[in-house]
Design an enzyme around this catalytic site. Structure first.
Site, PDB file in Angstrom:
ATOM      1  N   LYS A  92      -9.675   2.016  -9.017  1.00  0.00           N
ATOM      2  CA  LYS A  92     -10.271   2.180  -7.680  1.00  0.00           C
ATOM      3  C   LYS A  92     -11.416   3.182  -7.742  1.00  0.00           C
ATOM      4  CE  LYS A  92      -7.654   2.086  -3.895  1.00  0.00           C
ATOM      5  NZ  LYS A  92      -6.551   2.435  -2.956  1.00  0.00           N
ATOM      6  N   THR A 106     -13.111   0.812  -3.156  1.00  0.00           N
ATOM      7  CA  THR A 106     -12.420   1.274  -1.955  1.00  0.00           C
ATOM      8  C   THR A 106     -13.374   2.034  -1.024  1.00  0.00           C
ATOM      9  OG1 THR A 106     -10.427   2.421  -1.197  1.00  0.00           O
ATOM     10  CG2 THR A 106     -11.654   3.446  -3.007  1.00  0.00           C
ATOM     11  N   ASP A 114       0.859  -1.182   0.000  1.00  0.00           N
ATOM     12  CA  ASP A 114       0.000   0.000   0.000  1.00  0.00           C
ATOM     13  C   ASP A 114       0.899   1.237   0.000  1.00  0.00           C
ATOM     14  OD1 ASP A 114      -2.305   1.471   0.071  1.00  0.00           O
ATOM     15  OD2 ASP A 114      -2.734   1.120   2.179  1.00  0.00           O
ATOM     16  N   GLU A 122      -6.544   5.137  -8.640  1.00  0.00           N
ATOM     17  CA  GLU A 122      -7.830   5.648  -8.146  1.00  0.00           C
ATOM     18  C   GLU A 122      -8.435   6.755  -9.008  1.00  0.00           C
ATOM     19  OE1 GLU A 122      -9.843   6.556  -3.840  1.00  0.00           O
ATOM     20  OE2 GLU A 122      -7.955   5.501  -4.090  1.00  0.00           O
ATOM     21  N   PHE A 165     -11.942  -1.448   4.765  1.00  0.00           N
ATOM     22  CA  PHE A 165     -10.959  -0.746   5.589  1.00  0.00           C
ATOM     23  C   PHE A 165     -11.036  -1.228   7.036  1.00  0.00           C
ATOM     24  CE2 PHE A 165      -9.555   3.305   3.247  1.00  0.00           C
ATOM     25  CZ  PHE A 165      -9.584   2.672   2.033  1.00  0.00           C
TER      26      PHE A 165
END
Length: 332
Positions: free
Chosen positions: A142, A167, A27, A106, A189
């Protein structure tokens, strides 16, 4: 419990053991961390790209992105937007030289409630990767896990063959809707869920197995495996290694360089906690969510509502900071 130096030489680190049970994803937007920990895949977001773009080592990529924006011309706003998209792709392309798998890129969080806008921006990013000689099979786009984002993902997967990573996922309703949409991967998350419970409840510390974020991902994993959904579950946003170890066996886990380093230096036996076999034995009821049901069930989860909106705002704020940084170069 400490491990003797002799035994440690024979034993794999927790990180190496984890890789036997779970696909490890980095990440980060930092190439050095990717080189060091050798993940299969990597994920980026506006916050990570913003941090990396401010490092002197990556100034050349920033310069290339600005030059691209200027070359396409148009208004100052269009030049900055094009430079921003190009920068995300340049980072992604460099990351792909270092990993065998896929990179997640993203779509602007400010499009989180604009289905058509997300589809258009996703296709634009894929086109930019294509110009760089990279096929869409190596990219995950994303998208925020709003209702509009999930429906954008459904269209991108079914009509354009573009793989999506959903996400900012905090609620079970979001996970169910993503599975029904047939997206490639979700990123529930973990750490941000824990943050909310610590900030809003009396309990300030949790054992890993009782961590609210760990329990959320475990429930989603078991549901997906019980009912045969192909969507990959990738736990994200970890606060400590205990959360990671408690999700050993999850399809994928995306981990920051700091926690990757901690796992690489730890030597204890790691036992999988999630498995398809155990998930299939769980007593769970299959549910279907149309838009009205989704919005109601998601709205009933106060934590998820607050963390989704907060996450969108924070990613949007970092996207704006990145644009301001590029603007200085565009107008110079």
């Amino acid at each position: 419990m400490s491990v003797s130096p002799v035994k440690r030489q024979k034993m794999e680190s927790v990180l190496d053991q984890l890789k036997h049970h779970t696909t490890v994803v980095a990440d980060t937007g930092d190439f050095n961390a990717i080189d060091e920990y050798k993940p299969l895949d990597a994920t980026t977001n506006p916050s990570l790209i913003l941090a990396a773009a401010q490092m002197p080592a990556y100034q050349e990529l920033v310069d290339d992105a600005v030059a691209y924006g200027k070359k396409l011309g148009g208004s100052e706003e269009e030049q900055i937007k094009n430079a921003c998209d190009k920068l995300f792709v340049l980072f992604g392309a460099e990351i792909l030289k270092r990993i065998p798998g896929r990179v997640s890129t993203e779509v602007d969080a400010r499009l989180s409630f604009d289905k058509e806008g997300m589809i258009q921006r996703a296709r634009r990013l894929i086109d930019l990767y294509k110009e760089a000689g990279i096929g869409k099979d190596r990219i995950l786009i994303k998208l925020s896990s709003t209702w509009e984002g999930i429906q954008a993902g459904k269209v991108l997967e079914a009509e354009y063959g573009i793989h999506c990573n959903m996400t900012l996922l905090f609620s079970f309703a979001q996970a169910v809707a993503c599975a029904e949409a047939g997206v490639t991967l979700i990123s529930p998350f973990v750490g941000r869920i824990l943050d909310w419970y610590v900030a809003n409840g009396d309990k300030k510390t949790y054992e890993p197995s009782e961590d609210p974020g760990v329990k959320s991902v475990t429930k989603i994993y078991n549901y997906y495996k019980k009912f045969g959904y192909k969507t990959i579950v990738m736990g994200a946003s970890f606060r400590n290694t205990g959360e990671i170890k408690a999700l050993t066996g999850c399809d994928y886990l995306t981990i920051s360089p700091k926690l990757l380093a901690e796992l690489s230096k730890e030597y204890v036996k790691l036992t999988p906690t999630l498995s398809v076999k155990e998930a299939q034995a769980c007593e769970l009821e299959k549910i279907h969510l149309d838009e009205k049901a989704f919005r109601w069930h998601h709205n009933e989860d106060q934590m998820a509502v607050e963390k989704l909106s907060d996450g969108i705002r924070k990613f949007a704020a970092d996207a704006i900071k990145l644009e301001r940084m590029l603007k200085v170069d565009v107008i110079s």
